[in-house]
Design a protein around this motif. Structure first.
Motif, PDB file in Angstrom:
ATOM      1  N   ILE A  70      37.584  50.909  40.381  1.00 32.70           N
ATOM      2  CA  ILE A  70      38.721  50.033  40.697  1.00 32.70           C
ATOM      3  C   ILE A  70      39.046  49.119  39.507  1.00 32.70           C
ATOM      4  O   ILE A  70      40.208  48.896  39.189  1.00 32.70           O
ATOM      5  CB  ILE A  70      38.442  49.207  41.988  1.00 32.70           C
ATOM      6  N   ASP A  74      42.571  48.880  37.714  1.00 34.05           N
ATOM      7  CA  ASP A  74      43.297  47.604  37.632  1.00 34.05           C
ATOM      8  C   ASP A  74      43.663  47.241  36.198  1.00 34.05           C
ATOM      9  O   ASP A  74      44.735  46.688  35.938  1.00 34.05           O
ATOM     10  CB  ASP A  74      42.467  46.475  38.253  1.00 34.05           C
ATOM     11  N   SER A 115      43.017  52.873  43.452  1.00 29.40           N
ATOM     12  CA  SER A 115      42.433  51.690  44.112  1.00 29.40           C
ATOM     13  C   SER A 115      42.361  51.900  45.618  1.00 29.40           C
ATOM     14  O   SER A 115      41.346  51.599  46.250  1.00 29.40           O
ATOM     15  CB  SER A 115      43.271  50.441  43.845  1.00 29.40           C
ATOM     16  N   ASP A 298      41.679  41.907  43.417  1.00 26.26           N
ATOM     17  CA  ASP A 298      40.436  42.692  43.367  1.00 26.26           C
ATOM     18  C   ASP A 298      39.268  41.925  42.750  1.00 26.26           C
ATOM     19  O   ASP A 298      38.158  41.948  43.307  1.00 26.26           O
ATOM     20  CB  ASP A 298      40.656  44.016  42.629  1.00 26.26           C
TER      21      ASP A 298
END
Ligand SMILES: Nc1ncnc2c1ncn2[C@@H]1O[C@H](COP(=O)(O)OP(=O)(O)O)[C@@H](O)[C@H]1O
Length: 348
Positions: A70, A74, A115, A298
């Motif tokens: 993730i 990102d 994600s 996140d």
């Protein structure tokens, strides 16, 4: 007003010729570029820090492997924001706007679904960890999770690649939309990808909801068996557990509702008048911003739900381990204490 006669059904009108339907209003050219610039700056800072911390944490659990995926997604997503800012604020050359349609927007969507998929996997993993807290892992299982991660990236790359290749037409006017650059096959694939992505999203939402319902039920059972935790820490832990669910709802649900009519307006243009198309575009852009916000939220999830992340962060910043325990709902002792009572935050 109807200037494209080659693919009238697929491409629809060039709404820019009608000033009331122009996309170039203050929302697109000023408000969102300012908001995305903010997202870029803060996102680079938080995700840069997250990369730096995760580099120091070995991939010894499934959870950490998923979180690392993730973070990478990102960071890539955050890099696409400046291109969007330049393009939407009309500061970009035609070449750069074509690049945004062909490459950077596609990368944005690719990383968004990466994600989403890893959020689903994290929920399954947290659920498994909560229901069977003493079931460990081994190198073979870890290797399988790495292969799974590679497979997910490859699958989404293959799915999205035609959106790059088939966005190959030369714009006929300086005011073009991404759909104007697509061949007939390109528009068809764009629609297919959007359907597949809807399935990915709603499938993962159901997974996340089921898993967190099971986790909450188990947490309540565990806590009612022990009197050692205060009501306050109980409340905080449950709030943290719901962070993933809240982020999922706020960031992704609105966009996936708005995306359906917008994609239809792109591929079946004649069915919509230009005002309706503009409305769906603005709805899509507003909800897309919420999805982009995910790249900033996140890192908060890593902080609240991953003990190793917090520990490594505090160590590097030379802060005592109990820092922010009032926020995370656990003192430094409960973090390392035995056994972590189905603590879904242990990051193991
Ligand atoms: N879910 C998706 N996955 C991958 N690429 C996508 C997805 N949705 C849109 N794209 C691609 O991203 C680019 C921008 O799409 P879109 O946001 O629909 O256009 P616009 O910026 O004109 O509103 C296009 O090349 C499109 O095919």
């Amino acid at each position: 007003m109807e200037r494209n006669t080659t693919f009238p059904l697929l491409l629809g009108n060039h709404s820019h010729t009608n000033s009331t339907c122009s996309r170039d209003n203050i929302l697109k050219t000023v408000v969102f570029p300012v908001l995305y610039s903010f997202l870029f700056l803060v996102g680079m800072l938080l995700n840069g820090m997250a990369v730096w911390v995760f580099f120091r944490i070995p991939s010894r659990s499934h959870f950490i492997i998923y979180l690392k995926n993730i973070v990478v997604a990102d960071v890539i997503m955050t890099f696409t924001f400046p291109f969007k800012v330049l393009s939407d604020s009309n500061m970009a050359s035609t070449g750069l706007r074509i690049f945004v349609c062909r490459v950077s927007s596609v990368l944005f969507y690719l990383t968004m679904y990466i994600s989403i998929l890893f959020f689903g996997l994290i929920s399954i993993d947290r659920c498994r960890k909560t229901l069977k807290p003493f079931r460990g892992t081994n190198s073979a299982r870890l290797a399988r999770r790495k292969i799974l991660s590679g497979t997910i990236w490859t699958f989404l790359l293959i799915l999205c690649l035609p959106n790059v290749i088939l966005t190959s037409k030369t714009p006929t006017s300086p005011y073009f939309k991404c759909s104007n650059l697509k061949t007939v096959a390109g528009l068809y694939w764009h629609e297919v990808v959007n359907h597949v992505c809807q399935v990915i999203f709603w499938g993962n939402l159901v997974t996340v909801m089921v898993c967190y319902t099971l986790i909450t039920r188990e947490l309540y059972r565990s806590y009612s068996r022990t009197k050692s935790h205060s009501t306050q820490s109980k409340r905080k832990m449950n709030a943290n557990v719901f962070l993933v669910l809240a982020v999922f709802f706020v960031c992704f649900v609105p966009f996936h509702f708005a995306r359906v009519p917008y994609t239809m307006s792109q591929t079946r243009g004649v069915l919509f008048d230009c005002k309706l198309k503009l409305f769906f575009f603005q709805l899509k852009e507003s909800t897309l911003f919420l999805s982009s916000l995910n790249s900033l939220l996140d890192p908060l999830i890593y902080f609240f739900l991953c003990k190793s992340f917090r520990t490594t962060l505090f160590k590097t910043l030379q802060l005592p381990p109990g820092t922010c325990s009032w926020l995370t709902g656990r003192g430094s002792n409960t973090d390392t204490g035995s056994p972590p009572l189905r603590d879904s935050s242990a990051c193991t």
